[in-house]
Design a protein around this motif. Structure first.
Motif, mmCIF file in Angstrom:
data_model
loop_
_atom_site.group_PDB
_atom_site.id
_atom_site.type_symbol
_atom_site.label_atom_id
_atom_site.label_comp_id
_atom_site.label_asym_id
_atom_site.label_seq_id
_atom_site.Cartn_x
_atom_site.Cartn_y
_atom_site.Cartn_z
ATOM 1 N N GLY A 81 -0.869 -3.029 2.508
ATOM 2 C CA GLY A 81 -0.682 -3.629 1.414
ATOM 3 C C GLY A 81 -1.886 -3.388 0.375
ATOM 4 N N LEU A 82 -1.320 -3.875 -0.780
ATOM 5 C CA LEU A 82 -2.591 -3.732 -1.957
ATOM 6 C C LEU A 82 -3.553 -4.626 -2.056
ATOM 7 N N LEU A 83 -4.656 -4.310 -2.191
ATOM 8 C CA LEU A 83 -5.869 -5.211 -2.438
ATOM 9 C C LEU A 83 -6.161 -5.322 -3.767
ATOM 10 N N GLN A 84 -5.857 -4.284 -4.606
ATOM 11 C CA GLN A 84 -6.267 -4.426 -6.163
ATOM 12 C C GLN A 84 -5.528 -3.126 -6.658
ATOM 13 N N TYR A 85 -5.008 -3.287 -7.819
ATOM 14 C CA TYR A 85 -4.238 -2.047 -8.449
ATOM 15 C C TYR A 85 -4.458 -2.466 -9.932
ATOM 16 N N ASP A 86 -5.123 -1.378 -10.678
ATOM 17 C CA ASP A 86 -5.046 -1.067 -12.102
ATOM 18 C C ASP A 86 -5.000 0.492 -12.138
ATOM 19 N N PRO A 87 -4.896 0.753 -13.602
ATOM 20 C CA PRO A 87 -4.592 2.053 -13.629
ATOM 21 C C PRO A 87 -5.845 3.211 -13.333
ATOM 22 N N ARG B 76 -0.429 5.155 -10.940
ATOM 23 C CA ARG B 76 1.062 4.456 -11.109
ATOM 24 C C ARG B 76 1.463 4.684 -9.398
ATOM 25 N N ILE B 77 2.224 3.582 -9.372
ATOM 26 C CA ILE B 77 2.815 3.597 -7.932
ATOM 27 C C ILE B 77 4.048 4.276 -7.961
ATOM 28 N N GLY B 78 4.245 5.638 -7.401
ATOM 29 C CA GLY B 78 5.509 6.229 -7.476
ATOM 30 C C GLY B 78 6.391 5.567 -6.700
ATOM 31 N N SER B 79 6.150 5.128 -5.487
ATOM 32 C CA SER B 79 7.052 4.300 -4.945
ATOM 33 C C SER B 79 6.370 3.495 -3.548
ATOM 34 N N ILE B 80 6.571 2.201 -3.293
ATOM 35 C CA ILE B 80 5.794 1.614 -2.304
ATOM 36 C C ILE B 80 7.032 0.884 -1.142
ATOM 37 N N LEU B 81 7.087 1.511 -0.015
ATOM 38 C CA LEU B 81 7.920 1.136 1.080
ATOM 39 C C LEU B 81 6.885 0.540 2.451
ATOM 40 N N PRO B 82 7.421 -0.370 3.219
ATOM 41 C CA PRO B 82 6.666 -0.829 4.078
ATOM 42 C C PRO B 82 5.367 0.151 4.833
ATOM 43 N N GLU C 8 5.104 3.395 3.437
ATOM 44 C CA GLU C 8 4.828 4.530 2.661
ATOM 45 C C GLU C 8 4.192 4.157 1.260
#
Lengths: 92, 347
Positions: free
Chosen positions: A44-50, A70-76, A78
């Motif tokens: 999981g993500l804790l923090q996301y900014d550009p 950017r997040i190209g894709s997020i799956l459980p 990957e």
């Protein structure tokens, strides 16, 4: 200095020469040039900014810094991060 | 990756805009619930843009509400949406289908016929022969039988050595190669005749019958090797057996001696005024001989081999004092024969 005793799974992986990420649920991070990071077994993500991204993993925190992330894709299991990658760090 | 993109399109997806503080929590929650997200972009600290399957949108919005994040749809894409749009505009779909159908139907015909390789033949004649066998613009491709077209071309145009038809899409190319006709001037029968008076030294015949032998003297115009075969000879019988006229194109070499004469004179008054030595008898003689020789050589054929030269000098002071006259006779070995075709009597 006290050495951590390896777990059963770790010893099994070592003995059978298996890819560690399969059994141990440890993250496998693939850096492609400076344009993409592929994180397998993320938690999981804790923090996301550009400019920065902190990703939770079984072995600590994976910190990716760069520009235009950017997040190209997020799956459980990957996570694909695109952008200009400058720094990848594992924090315990 | 490509397969995944195709899958997004097939299932249909929405472009979403999530507005709120706990955007990371939204992403983690979506992942935990098995909702796929992609192309996520943090536009600002409180704004996230991204894509999700259209079918997942309701659950995503519910998740957002729980976390205090507003999830809006800003765009829709993919096959299901296109299909919905297409249902609203049946005319457009029908038009597209008709277009594809007509295009496919038109591709079943030959629309262009090109001719390649016609050099002296008019391309129109080739096209006409092809059209006679069914290859013309507008003909259905399936009806064009290439072997028939090639046969028709050969029948209509005997000058063709080879013909082929290539069909590529709606373009048919008729490739032809014309027969190379031998120059009739090189095959016409005839004799080898003497170009000059001479004395024959050697005769070599490759076709025809020799009429002269070494030692004979010949006059210009005389037949040396005859193209008309004598009845009874083997060559004659072979020609007749083959159904050919007993007249051939005579060929061979008749080498012989021939003579060339030249005359020259020199006068003292011709000598340059400032060159007194030029008027001496010896100088005048040299000049006269040189002129005679030059005249004799002027008419010499290029391949002639000079074997002898005879000089006669006449210093006829009694008639014209000081004038020197000279005659030069050059004896050469040269080819005496030259082919001369029979008068044209072709049908």
């Amino acid at each position: 200095m006290e050495r951590e005793r390896p777990s059963v799974a770790e010893r099994l992986v070592h003995a059978l020469d298996l890819p560690p990420e399969v059994l141990l649920n440890v993250p496998k991070t693939t850096l492609i040039g400076n344009v993409q990071v592929l994180v397998e077994n993320h938690l999981g993500l804790l923090q996301y900014d550009p400019r920065a991204m902190r990703i939770r993993t079984a072995r600590g925190e994976l910190v990716i810094t760069g520009a235009g992330l950017r997040i190209g894709s997020i799956l459980p299991r990957e996570l694909v991060v695109d952008g200009r990658i400058v720094h990848v760090e594992l924090r315990r | 990756m490509l397969v995944r993109r195709l899958w997004w399109h097939v299932r249909g997806y929405v472009i979403i805009r999530a507005y709120g503080r706990r955007l990371e929590a939204l992403i983690n929650g979506a992942v935990r619930e098995g909702l796929a997200l992609w192309d996520l972009e943090r536009a600002s600290s409180a704004l996230l843009l991204g894509r999700a399957f259209a079918a997942d949108y309701r659950r995503l919005a519910r998740l957002g509400r729980r976390l205090g994040v507003r999830v809006d749809v800003v765009g829709k894409a993919g096959l299901p949406f296109w299909a919905a749009q297409a249902r609203r505009r049946p005319g457009l779909v029908l038009g597209g289908a008709v277009f594809v159908g007509v295009l496919y139907w038109l591709a079943q015909f030959v629309w262009f016929v090109h001719v390649d390789g016609a050099q002296t033949l008019p391309p129109a004649a080739v096209l006409e022969a092809a059209a006679a066998a069914g290859l013309r613009p507008g003909a259905p491709r399936a009806d064009v039988r290439r072997e028939d077209v090639v046969r028709s071309l050969h029948l209509a145009l005997p000058r063709l050595a080879w013909a082929a038809v290539e069909l590529r899409g709606t373009v048919a190319t008729v490739r032809v190669v014309e027969r190379t006709e031998a120059d009739p001037a090189l095959t016409r029968p005839g004799h080898v005749v003497a170009v000059r008076d001479g004395l024959v030294e050697r005769v070599v015949v490759t076709a025809g019958e020799p009429l002269v032998a070494p030692g004979d003297t010949v006059q210009a115009g005389m037949t040396l090797i005859s193209g008309a075969l004598t009845p009874g000879t083997r060559a004659y019988e072979e020609r007749v057996q083959a159904g050919l006229p007993p007249v051939v194109r005579a060929a061979g070499s008749v080498l012989g001696r021939a003579w060339y004469r030249g005359y020259g004179e020199a006068r003292p008054e011709d000598a340059a005024a400032d060159d007194p030595a030029g008027a001496s008898p010896a100088a005048l003689t040299r000049a006269a001989v040189e002129r005679a020789r030059r005249q004799a050589r002027a008419s010499l054929p290029p391949e002639a081999r000079v074997i002898d030269e005879e000089v006669v000098v006449v210093d006829d002071r009694g008639v014209e004092p000081g004038v020197v006259r000279a005659a030069v006779t050059i004896t050469v070995l040269q080819e005496l024969g030259r082919f001369s075709p029979l008068a044209a009597e072709e049908p």
